[in-house]
Design an enzyme around this catalytic site. Structure first.
Site, mmCIF file in Angstrom:
data_model
loop_
_atom_site.group_PDB
_atom_site.id
_atom_site.type_symbol
_atom_site.label_atom_id
_atom_site.label_comp_id
_atom_site.label_asym_id
_atom_site.label_seq_id
_atom_site.Cartn_x
_atom_site.Cartn_y
_atom_site.Cartn_z
ATOM 1 N N GLU A 30 0.739 -1.364 -0.083
ATOM 2 C CA GLU A 30 0.117 0.068 -0.196
ATOM 3 C C GLU A 30 0.796 1.331 -0.074
ATOM 4 O OE1 GLU A 30 -3.623 -0.119 0.069
ATOM 5 O OE2 GLU A 30 -3.367 1.967 -0.503
ATOM 6 N N LYS A 56 1.798 2.178 -3.313
ATOM 7 C CA LYS A 56 0.874 2.431 -4.321
ATOM 8 C C LYS A 56 0.993 3.813 -4.933
ATOM 9 C CE LYS A 56 -3.856 1.490 -5.086
ATOM 10 N NZ LYS A 56 -5.193 1.202 -4.597
ATOM 11 N N LEU A 89 -3.229 -4.808 -8.902
ATOM 12 C CA LEU A 89 -4.101 -4.507 -10.045
ATOM 13 C C LEU A 89 -4.240 -3.143 -10.258
ATOM 14 C CD1 LEU A 89 -6.648 -7.405 -8.995
ATOM 15 C CD2 LEU A 89 -4.646 -7.618 -10.619
ATOM 16 N N LYS A 143 -12.119 0.302 -11.757
ATOM 17 C CA LYS A 143 -11.445 1.515 -11.416
ATOM 18 C C LYS A 143 -9.893 1.028 -11.122
ATOM 19 C CE LYS A 143 -14.218 2.640 -7.559
ATOM 20 N NZ LYS A 143 -14.754 3.589 -6.673
HETATM 21 N N1 LIG Z 1 -9.936 -0.802 -7.903
HETATM 22 C C1 LIG Z 1 -10.830 -1.327 -6.998
HETATM 23 O O1 LIG Z 1 -12.065 -1.287 -7.375
HETATM 24 C C2 LIG Z 1 -10.427 -1.586 -5.855
HETATM 25 C C3 LIG Z 1 -11.512 -2.316 -4.849
HETATM 26 C C4 LIG Z 1 -11.278 -2.744 -3.515
HETATM 27 C C5 LIG Z 1 -9.962 -2.398 -3.269
HETATM 28 N N2 LIG Z 1 -8.877 -1.752 -4.052
HETATM 29 C C6 LIG Z 1 -7.316 -1.640 -3.786
HETATM 30 O O2 LIG Z 1 -6.983 -2.918 -3.452
HETATM 31 C C7 LIG Z 1 -5.815 -2.624 -2.353
HETATM 32 C C8 LIG Z 1 -5.830 -3.582 -1.328
HETATM 33 O O3 LIG Z 1 -5.781 -4.882 -2.001
HETATM 34 P P1 LIG Z 1 -5.410 -6.280 -1.230
HETATM 35 O O4 LIG Z 1 -6.160 -6.547 -0.061
HETATM 36 O O5 LIG Z 1 -5.252 -7.161 -2.274
HETATM 37 O O6 LIG Z 1 -3.794 -6.024 -0.979
HETATM 38 P P2 LIG Z 1 -2.376 -6.105 -1.527
HETATM 39 O O7 LIG Z 1 -2.489 -5.886 -2.898
HETATM 40 O O8 LIG Z 1 -1.456 -5.111 -0.604
HETATM 41 O O9 LIG Z 1 -1.908 -7.669 -1.079
HETATM 42 C C9 LIG Z 1 -1.928 -8.009 0.258
HETATM 43 C C10 LIG Z 1 -0.755 -8.834 0.559
HETATM 44 O O10 LIG Z 1 -0.863 -10.143 0.141
HETATM 45 C C11 LIG Z 1 0.403 -10.554 -0.618
HETATM 46 N N3 LIG Z 1 -0.191 -11.333 -1.554
HETATM 47 C C12 LIG Z 1 -1.091 -11.394 -2.644
HETATM 48 N N4 LIG Z 1 -1.417 -12.380 -2.990
HETATM 49 C C13 LIG Z 1 -0.990 -13.605 -2.408
HETATM 50 C C14 LIG Z 1 -0.924 -15.081 -2.162
HETATM 51 N N5 LIG Z 1 -1.973 -15.601 -3.069
HETATM 52 N N6 LIG Z 1 -0.533 -15.590 -1.295
HETATM 53 C C15 LIG Z 1 0.216 -15.001 -0.273
HETATM 54 N N7 LIG Z 1 0.648 -13.435 -0.661
HETATM 55 C C16 LIG Z 1 -0.026 -12.832 -1.255
HETATM 56 C C17 LIG Z 1 0.993 -9.089 -1.373
HETATM 57 O O11 LIG Z 1 2.061 -9.203 -1.489
HETATM 58 C C18 LIG Z 1 0.776 -8.278 -0.227
HETATM 59 O O12 LIG Z 1 1.589 -8.461 0.820
HETATM 60 C C19 LIG Z 1 -6.010 -1.300 -1.699
HETATM 61 O O13 LIG Z 1 -5.097 -0.394 -2.086
HETATM 62 C C20 LIG Z 1 -7.579 -0.946 -2.347
HETATM 63 O O14 LIG Z 1 -7.581 0.605 -2.446
HETATM 64 C C21 LIG Z 1 -9.346 -1.538 -5.296
#
Ligand SMILES: NC(=O)c1ccc[n+]([C@@H]2O[C@H](COP(=O)([O-])OP(=O)(O)OC[C@H]3O[C@@H](n4cnc5c(N)ncnc54)[C@H](O)[C@@H]3O)[C@@H](O)[C@H]2O)c1
Length: 404
Positions: free
Chosen positions: A99, A102, A135, A169
């Protein structure tokens, strides 16, 4: 197809007055993308990833793949085997997609990679493999590179599978503010593979379950019951379905969550309508999440917002005592926080002011009505926020009563 209309209004053949000519350009762009469940995207006999996003215009086997660093450590060998099996020439861009990273700089790193790779953007969709952060970054870079470069999403976290991976988004944090820069850019395809959740830690699973709970609370009472019944085991089993019953539960929860999300997004993809049910839990959470960094994850901040707004709804008589108890119990069952020290009355007021500005001057605050329905209000006061935050802290200290 991009249908459109060009209207001309002219007054330049009347020499007695200054000439005026104006053109009104109207165009509609059709957006279509697929979201598919694909179990084991790296299985050699599964062509989904190799063919994803190709438009049939003389496809090539070159791909620019952006992958989260942690995901690469775990799945890099499998990915490599898969790409070689499918004769694909790739360039990997491995990103530390946290994060805190980002940022526009991280998006620029992807853009440099794309440029050096010399992507043929009509035939070589970018592949993004990772959680929501990755993503969002790849989506933004793809929308910037030559104004639009197709990309494929392969979410690897639960938030990615049910939320960040399925909408349009993109974004990065900017100037200390969450997702302040971004675009609307549909992927060509999103491939949802629950297998990735095997390696995801428990806290990030809970984090994703918060977004699923959101859908349940605003529109799907049956999904809520599924979470009440199976939330604990879904967490324990990383949604891998160790028995036929839990496999069905995992499938059903995922399917309902994605369906509910897409049902809300599809008619309002560009967010022209500002009253969005999917904004539930996202009115105060951006400020809470940024103030709580690096303590709080996205879904955790969303849950804190939902706990507080459920208390507001309860005080307004929209949610009964029993329903409030059930909601708080499910939050506990999913191991989600309902409060954080950064969540002061001042922060909440600031968050509401910012959200109101973002929603064109009205709060348009979604509040739950019972479980599985919602309404929008515009009159939440600072006092009401302070009382709700206080009640959440009190409720969090009480012993769970068991879901009823
Ligand atoms: N674009 C949209 O519509 C939308 C919607 C919801 C959230 N988001 C964004 O998404 C982000 C949160 O996403 P998140 O919760 O996926 O967090 P993230 O992308 O930070 O991933 C979380 C952690 O898990 C690890 N990881 C990822 N896949 C893994 C796997 N399969 N096994 C082990 N570790 C893994 C990553 O390295 C990271 O440390 C926020 O920045 C939020 O703003 C965007």
């Amino acid at each position: 197809m991009i249908p459109g209309n060009l209207t001309v209004a002219r007054n330049d053949d009347d020499l007695t007055s200054p000439p005026t000519t104006s053109w009104l350009v109207e165009a509609t762009r059709t957006v279509s993308y697929s979201v598919s469940v694909s179990r084991d995207v790296f299985a050699l006999d599964n062509p989904s990833l190799a063919t994803a996003g190709t438009v049939g215009a003389g496809e090539t086997r070159r791909r620019f793949v952006v992958i989260d660093k942690v995901v690469h450590e775990i799945y890099g060998d499998q990915l490599d085997r898969y790409l070689r099996h499918h004769d694909m020439t790739t360039r990997l861009c491995i990103l530390d997609a946290t994060e805190q990273q980002k940022t526009l700089d991280s998006a620029t790193e992807i853009l440099h990679g794309l440029d050096e790779f010399g992507i043929d953007r009509r035939r070589e969709p970018v592949i993004a493999i990772g959680g929501g952060v990755l993503l969002d970054l790849v989506g933004l870079a793809s929308s910037l590179y030559r104004r639009h470069t197709p990309f494929v999403r392969v979410p690897t976290t639960l938030i990615g599978l049910v939320d960040a991976g399925v909408g349009v988004k993109t974004g990065v944090n900017f100037n200390g503010q969450k997702n302040r820069l971004g675009t609307y850019e549909a992927p060509t395809t999103a491939l949802l593979d629950r297998n990735f959740l095997r390696s995801l830690d428990r806290r990030h699973l809970s984090n994703g379950l918060a977004e699923i709970l959101k859908i349940a609370l605003i529109k799907d009472p049956e999904l809520f019951v599924r979470l009440e019944e199976s939330g604990g085991v879904l967490l324990d089993e990383h949604m891998q379905g160790a028995t036929p019953a839990t496999e069905l539960a995992a499938r059903e929860v995922l399917r309902r969550a994605v369906h509910g999300m897409l049902e809300e997004l599809q008619p309002n993809l560009w967010e022209t309508r500002l009253e969005r049910l999917v904004d539930y839990g996202h009115s105060f959470s951006p400020a809470i999440e940024m103030a709580g960094l690096p303590d709080l994850l996205h879904g955790e901040a969303v849950c804190i917002d939902m706990a507080m707004t459920t208390h507001i709804a309860h005080r307004r008589g929209l949610v009964s005592d029993t329903e409030l108890g059930r909601v708080m119990n499910v939050m506990r069952l999913l191991e989600l926080p309902v409060h954080h020290v950064s969540c002061t009355p001042e922060l909440l007021v600031r968050a509401l002011v910012d959200t109101t500005r973002h929603r064109d001057g009205l709060q348009r605050l979604p509040l739950p009505v019972g479980i599985g329905d919602a309404t929008f209000v515009n009159d939440v006061s600072a006092d009401e926020l302070a009382i709700a935050a206080e009640s959440v802290v009190r409720a969090a200290r009480t012993v769970p009563t068991g879901a009823q």
